[in-house]
Design a protein around this motif. Structure first.
Motif, mmCIF file in Angstrom:
data_model
loop_
_atom_site.group_PDB
_atom_site.id
_atom_site.type_symbol
_atom_site.label_atom_id
_atom_site.label_comp_id
_atom_site.label_asym_id
_atom_site.label_seq_id
_atom_site.Cartn_x
_atom_site.Cartn_y
_atom_site.Cartn_z
ATOM 1 N N LEU A 84 -27.105 19.918 14.297
ATOM 2 C CA LEU A 84 -28.096 20.218 15.403
ATOM 3 C C LEU A 84 -29.267 19.226 15.601
ATOM 4 C CD1 LEU A 84 -30.393 23.713 15.949
ATOM 5 C CD2 LEU A 84 -31.298 21.910 16.602
ATOM 6 N N ALA A 85 -29.642 18.716 13.967
ATOM 7 C CA ALA A 85 -31.231 17.673 13.479
ATOM 8 C C ALA A 85 -30.319 16.303 14.105
ATOM 9 C CB ALA A 85 -31.376 17.160 12.787
ATOM 10 N N TYR A 86 -29.017 16.092 14.359
ATOM 11 C CA TYR A 86 -28.210 13.939 14.219
ATOM 12 C C TYR A 86 -28.626 14.601 16.216
ATOM 13 C CZ TYR A 86 -28.030 12.721 9.162
ATOM 14 O OH TYR A 86 -28.585 11.963 8.708
ATOM 15 N N LEU A 87 -27.775 15.603 16.783
ATOM 16 C CA LEU A 87 -27.373 15.588 17.875
ATOM 17 C C LEU A 87 -28.319 15.133 18.709
ATOM 18 C CD1 LEU A 87 -24.489 18.259 18.457
ATOM 19 C CD2 LEU A 87 -23.761 15.489 17.675
ATOM 20 N N SER A 88 -29.535 16.221 18.468
ATOM 21 C CA SER A 88 -30.628 16.653 19.241
ATOM 22 C C SER A 88 -31.156 15.435 19.221
ATOM 23 C CB SER A 88 -31.245 17.325 18.713
ATOM 24 O OG SER A 88 -31.145 18.693 18.904
ATOM 25 N N ASN A 89 -30.990 14.492 17.760
ATOM 26 C CA ASN A 89 -32.265 13.006 17.664
ATOM 27 C C ASN A 89 -31.010 12.059 18.484
ATOM 28 O OD1 ASN A 89 -33.023 10.902 15.450
ATOM 29 N ND2 ASN A 89 -34.699 11.697 16.410
ATOM 30 N N ALA A 90 -29.793 12.363 18.813
ATOM 31 C CA ALA A 90 -29.215 11.424 18.951
ATOM 32 C C ALA A 90 -28.914 11.037 20.660
ATOM 33 C CB ALA A 90 -27.249 11.333 18.567
ATOM 34 N N ASN A 91 -29.861 12.170 21.200
ATOM 35 C CA ASN A 91 -29.798 12.914 22.682
ATOM 36 C C ASN A 91 -28.828 13.468 23.224
ATOM 37 O OD1 ASN A 91 -31.790 13.186 24.254
ATOM 38 N ND2 ASN A 91 -31.838 11.332 24.929
ATOM 39 N N VAL A 92 -27.869 14.019 22.672
ATOM 40 C CA VAL A 92 -26.569 14.424 23.178
ATOM 41 C C VAL A 92 -26.897 16.061 23.279
ATOM 42 C CG1 VAL A 92 -24.135 15.108 22.416
ATOM 43 C CG2 VAL A 92 -24.814 12.415 21.617
ATOM 44 N N PRO A 93 -26.485 16.589 24.891
ATOM 45 C CA PRO A 93 -26.775 17.827 25.501
ATOM 46 C C PRO A 93 -25.839 18.684 24.297
ATOM 47 C CG PRO A 93 -25.995 16.879 27.012
ATOM 48 C CD PRO A 93 -25.988 15.501 26.350
ATOM 49 N N PHE A 94 -25.831 19.507 23.827
ATOM 50 C CA PHE A 94 -25.110 21.158 23.493
ATOM 51 C C PHE A 94 -25.441 22.044 23.685
ATOM 52 C CE2 PHE A 94 -28.134 18.922 20.105
ATOM 53 C CZ PHE A 94 -28.516 20.765 19.339
ATOM 54 N N ILE A 95 -24.323 22.544 23.297
ATOM 55 C CA ILE A 95 -24.854 24.336 23.450
ATOM 56 C C ILE A 95 -24.236 24.754 21.435
ATOM 57 C CG2 ILE A 95 -24.120 26.489 23.727
ATOM 58 C CD1 ILE A 95 -24.023 25.631 26.442
ATOM 59 N N VAL A 96 -25.346 25.687 20.854
ATOM 60 C CA VAL A 96 -25.119 26.109 19.800
ATOM 61 C C VAL A 96 -24.732 27.476 19.691
ATOM 62 C CG1 VAL A 96 -27.129 26.085 18.700
ATOM 63 C CG2 VAL A 96 -25.472 25.792 17.193
ATOM 64 N N VAL A 97 -23.782 27.504 19.364
ATOM 65 C CA VAL A 97 -23.482 28.950 18.557
ATOM 66 C C VAL A 97 -23.462 29.361 17.244
ATOM 67 C CG1 VAL A 97 -21.479 30.789 19.759
ATOM 68 C CG2 VAL A 97 -21.890 28.668 20.963
ATOM 69 N N THR A 105 -24.804 34.326 18.744
ATOM 70 C CA THR A 105 -25.952 34.287 20.167
ATOM 71 C C THR A 105 -25.749 33.001 20.173
ATOM 72 O OG1 THR A 105 -27.028 33.768 17.656
ATOM 73 C CG2 THR A 105 -26.965 35.416 18.310
ATOM 74 N N PHE A 106 -26.232 32.117 21.179
ATOM 75 C CA PHE A 106 -25.881 31.051 22.176
ATOM 76 C C PHE A 106 -27.800 30.567 21.770
ATOM 77 C CE2 PHE A 106 -22.576 32.787 23.205
ATOM 78 C CZ PHE A 106 -21.311 32.686 23.414
ATOM 79 N N ARG A 107 -27.472 28.794 21.818
ATOM 80 C CA ARG A 107 -28.677 28.542 22.223
ATOM 81 C C ARG A 107 -28.601 27.198 22.382
ATOM 82 N NH1 ARG A 107 -32.683 25.668 17.228
ATOM 83 N NH2 ARG A 107 -33.956 23.856 18.368
ATOM 84 N N ILE A 108 -29.317 26.380 23.660
ATOM 85 C CA ILE A 108 -29.394 25.798 25.156
ATOM 86 C C ILE A 108 -29.286 24.491 24.493
ATOM 87 C CG2 ILE A 108 -28.613 24.741 26.755
ATOM 88 C CD1 ILE A 108 -28.168 27.736 28.195
ATOM 89 N N GLU A 109 -29.090 22.826 24.259
ATOM 90 C CA GLU A 109 -30.179 21.930 23.839
ATOM 91 C C GLU A 109 -29.791 21.109 24.787
ATOM 92 O OE1 GLU A 109 -32.926 21.581 22.071
ATOM 93 O OE2 GLU A 109 -32.941 23.260 20.920
ATOM 94 N N ILE A 110 -30.579 20.867 25.594
ATOM 95 C CA ILE A 110 -30.192 20.111 26.895
ATOM 96 C C ILE A 110 -31.702 19.507 27.044
ATOM 97 C CG2 ILE A 110 -29.128 19.987 29.372
ATOM 98 C CD1 ILE A 110 -28.424 22.408 29.376
#
Length: 386
Positions: A84-97, A105-110
């Motif tokens: 989560l930290a690496y993808l967020s810092n790399a500015n990659v939008p994603f959904i983590v399940v 449970t779903f968390r949206i990081e866009i």
């Protein structure tokens, strides 16, 4: 991926996903869903920085995902948190399940739309905030320099600014490089405070006046060079202060908007080592370029850049000038960035990336304790010129 897409993607994933975590079991699973356009970028991050070879599957025509057991990594952080930290810092939008005994449970990081130029460059193996920064990193790699990106902070205080300054690049332990497309007030104040408060370091600024020359030299040498636009420094408006001192006030009364003036370095000024005096073409003294601008333009004049300037406004206490470099036909580059300074093993360099960000490694405060969560170093360059 948009928020509207995310809702339907969650439903699709829930219908296709086979439950991995069972009630009473010790294993906990998670999944990351992302747009297929980021597939190679995600695979590179997982492999290069976490040494993970996870199977990436297709969810539908536009999205991919991967699933893993959430175990503790060698850094003592849970794997899902690290990814989560690496993808967020790399500015990659994603959904983590998160799969908790079959309950998803779903968390949206866009976050990618906020700064589209900030993303993970696979050839450099780090995320950078702009095209200019990415190309400067490639130049450093081409020349064989090891570098750190936003590796620590400097605490700076001026009359107008108090806070932390994170230089873009560090090489050789003491050379700092700052890449600037536009000079905001707070950026100028950081640069102004650097020279007096950050002993032991050398700061080299790369703004449009410098970058245009770097581009001329290196664009054809570096295969992954990113196309960019350059807004020359004439878009910046600088202030002239001290216009009411002595005979200057009388001189200022004769000036008009659009009038050309002359810049002259005041070498030996005991108050400002970067001081720049402003004169009329008739050699009448007008005032000084304000210190927050002279710390930028003084070093440029010292290495051979030449500038013309004209008045854009006349105010009670300051003049405002527009400055434009005039010898743009000459290539002027810092000595350590010249092609003939290429090291013995060009293209073999180290990089570091802390995905957690915000680390306050106070490089100008010996008494401050710093503990990095993680510091990784890559070994191979992919920018070697062919």
């Amino acid at each position: 991926m948009t928020l509207e897409d995310a809702e339907s993607i969650q439903e699709l994933f829930a219908s296709k996903y086979a439950v991995k975590s069972t009630e009473g079991g010790s294993d906990r699973h998670f999944a990351f869903i992302f747009d297929r356009s980021n597939r190679e970028r995600v695979i590179s991050i997982l492999s290069d920085w976490l040494n993970l070879q996870l199977e990436v599957k297709s969810l539908d025509d536009v999205c991919d995902y991967f699933v893993s057991i959430d175990v503790k990594h060698e850094t003592s952080n849970y794997l899902s948190y690290l990814i989560l930290a690496y993808l967020s810092n790399a500015n990659v939008p994603f959904i983590v399940v998160n799969d908790r005994c079959g309950e998803l449970t779903f968390r949206i990081e866009i976050n990618a739309e906020t700064q589209p130029s900030y993303f993970y460059r696979q050839d450099l193996r780090i995320p950078l905030r702009s095209t200019w920064e990415a190309n400067v990193a490639r130049i450093l790699g081409y020349l064989g320099y090891s570098f750190k990106y936003e590796a620590g902070s400097l605490y700076i205080e001026t009359k107008m600014f108090k806070g932390y300054y994170f230089p873009d690049f560090m090489i050789d332990g003491h050379i700092l490089i700052e890449v600037k497309g536009f000079w905001r007030s707070r950026d100028r104040q950081k640069t102004l405070g650097f020279s007096s408060q950050c002993k032991g370091y050398e700061l080299f600024i790369i703004d449009s006046d410098y970058y245009v020359d770097l581009k001329r030299v290196y664009k054809q040498l570096i295969p992954m060079w990113e196309e960019d636009s350059i807004n020359v420094s004439g878009s910046q408006v600088v202030e002239v202060v001290g216009i009411g001192y002595g005979t200057r006030s009388q001189t200022v009364k004769t000036l008009v908007v659009g009038q050309e003036l002359v810049l002259c370095r005041d070498i030996g000024n005991k108050f400002d080592s970067n001081a720049i005096l402003v004169f009329t073409k008739g050699h009448q003294e007008v005032g000084f370029i304000s210190a927050d601008w002279s710390c930028i333009y003084g070093p440029k004049i010292d290495i051979g850049m030449e500038f013309s300037t004209y008045i854009v406004s006349i105010e009670p206490k300051v003049l405002k000038l527009r400055i434009l470099r005039t010898n743009q036909d000459e290539v002027i580059i810092y000595d350590f960035l010249r092609k003939d300074k290429r090291r013995d093993k060009p293209g073999d360099y180290n990089i570091s990336w802390d995905p957690f960000g915000g680390s306050l490694k106070l490089m100008n405060r010996d008494t401050t304790e710093y503990t990095a969560v993680e510091e990784n170093y890559g070994a191979e360059s992919r920018t070697e010129a062919t």
